[in-house]
Design a protein around this motif. Structure first.
Motif, short mmCIF file in Angstrom:
data_model
loop_
_atom_site.label_atom_id
_atom_site.label_comp_id
_atom_site.label_asym_id
_atom_site.label_seq_id
_atom_site.Cartn_x
_atom_site.Cartn_y
_atom_site.Cartn_z
N GLY A 196 17.05 -25.08 -22.05
CA GLY A 196 17.95 -25.63 -21.05
C GLY A 196 19.37 -25.80 -21.54
N SER A 197 19.77 -25.00 -22.53
CA SER A 197 21.10 -25.15 -23.12
C SER A 197 22.17 -24.51 -22.23
CB SER A 197 21.13 -24.49 -24.50
OG SER A 197 20.17 -25.10 -25.36
N ALA A 198 23.38 -25.03 -22.32
CA ALA A 198 24.48 -24.61 -21.45
C ALA A 198 24.79 -23.12 -21.63
CB ALA A 198 25.71 -25.45 -21.73
N THR A 199 24.68 -22.37 -20.54
CA THR A 199 24.84 -20.92 -20.60
C THR A 199 25.48 -20.44 -19.31
OG1 THR A 199 22.78 -20.80 -21.88
CG2 THR A 199 23.67 -18.74 -21.05
N LEU A 200 26.52 -19.62 -19.45
CA LEU A 200 27.22 -19.01 -18.32
C LEU A 200 27.06 -17.50 -18.42
CD1 LEU A 200 29.31 -19.01 -15.95
CD2 LEU A 200 31.10 -19.00 -17.70
N GLY A 201 26.62 -16.87 -17.33
CA GLY A 201 26.50 -15.41 -17.28
C GLY A 201 27.41 -14.84 -16.22
N ILE A 202 28.10 -13.76 -16.55
CA ILE A 202 29.03 -13.11 -15.63
C ILE A 202 28.65 -11.65 -15.47
CG2 ILE A 202 31.44 -12.48 -15.23
CD1 ILE A 202 32.26 -14.96 -16.84
N CYS A 203 28.43 -11.21 -14.25
CA CYS A 203 28.11 -9.83 -13.89
C CYS A 203 26.85 -9.36 -14.63
CB CYS A 203 29.31 -8.92 -14.13
SG CYS A 203 29.20 -7.37 -13.17
N LEU A 204 26.95 -8.41 -15.56
CA LEU A 204 25.77 -8.03 -16.34
C LEU A 204 25.17 -9.25 -17.01
CD1 LEU A 204 23.83 -6.09 -17.81
CD2 LEU A 204 25.67 -5.71 -19.50
N GLY A 205 26.00 -10.16 -17.49
CA GLY A 205 25.50 -11.39 -18.10
C GLY A 205 24.65 -12.19 -17.16
#
Length: 242
Positions: free
Chosen positions: A92-101
């Protein structure tokens, strides 16, 4: 408890998983530095993807790229990346994904990534769901953001759909306050768009999109989008305790 900026000492690490040189943090890098983060890029094409540092970083940002989230048979680093992300997201750690991410986050959380109804390239606003309007994405209401993708992620179990477009019904999701996935780009400043136009020239030609259209749209969108993008990510970081 989340605070505005819990720690301004440069001892926290934001690990940035990068798939393509010119797709970087953009507008978000100065923001993270202001909040006391050291940003460390992990170029998955040239560096090994080890689970331990991905799991240990206070914040992970997974950026975009032209490969597919299902293409581990062609690009083996994706298998290691997914394994590392599964471990991190299980915490549950802070993670940001953008597009492919964002697509990789969806896959790591058990959802599918499938071809979209059509390629989506250009600037256009997203439509917020009721959950999206109550989330940090509320700052993006009515503001054109950059779309550049062929595939679409499914919504993982227990996650909330935050936004859609007519072409792509899954544009953003959140899992709690710690995990945010954006199919679109809000991080790219207008002055960087030329790198995209050169780097993705074949994709633009295949879509019959003239680069001048995107230059103009980037310039028109920039003043409002840049302000709203910073507000969006600032609010999410605060809610995530980052």
């Amino acid at each position: 408890m989340p605070t505005d900026i819990a720690d301004t000492s440069p001892s926290r690490t934001a690990l940035v998983i990068q798939h393509l040189g010119f797709e970087d943090l953009g507008l978000l890098e100065p923001l993270l530095h202001e909040r006391g983060y050291l940003t460390r890029y992990l170029d998955v094409a040239t560096q090994p993807v080890d689970t331990a540092p991905v799991r240990a970083a206070e914040l992970v940002v997974v950026l975009g790229g032209p490969v597919g989230a299902n293409d581990a048979d062609r690009y083996p680093f994706l298998a290691d990346e997914l394994a590392a992300l599964r471990t991190r997201l299980a915490d549950g750690s802070a993670t940001l994904g953008i597009c492919l991410g964002a697509q990789l986050l969806a896959r790591a959380l058990g959802a599918q990534v499938t071809p979209g109804a059509a390629r989506e390239i250009g600037y256009a606003p997203v439509r917020l769901t009721p959950e999206g309007a109550a989330s940090p994405l509320r700052h993006l209401a009515g503001v054109p953001v950059l779309h550049w993708h062929n595939d679409m992620f499914g919504i993982p179990e227990n996650a909330q759909l935050l936004a859609d477009t007519p072409t792509c019904p899954h544009q953003a999701f959140a899992l709690g306050t710690q995990i945010l996935a954006l199919q679109f780009h809000l991080e790219t400043p207008a002055q960087d768009i030329e790198r995209w136009l050169v780097g993705h020239a074949e994709a633009l030609a295949a879509a019959d999109i003239h680069p001048a259209e995107l230059r103009r749209s980037a310039s028109e969108a920039a003043p409002e989008l840049h302000t709203r993008a910073i507000a969006t990510i600032t609010e999410w970081l605060t809610a995530a305790g980052c």
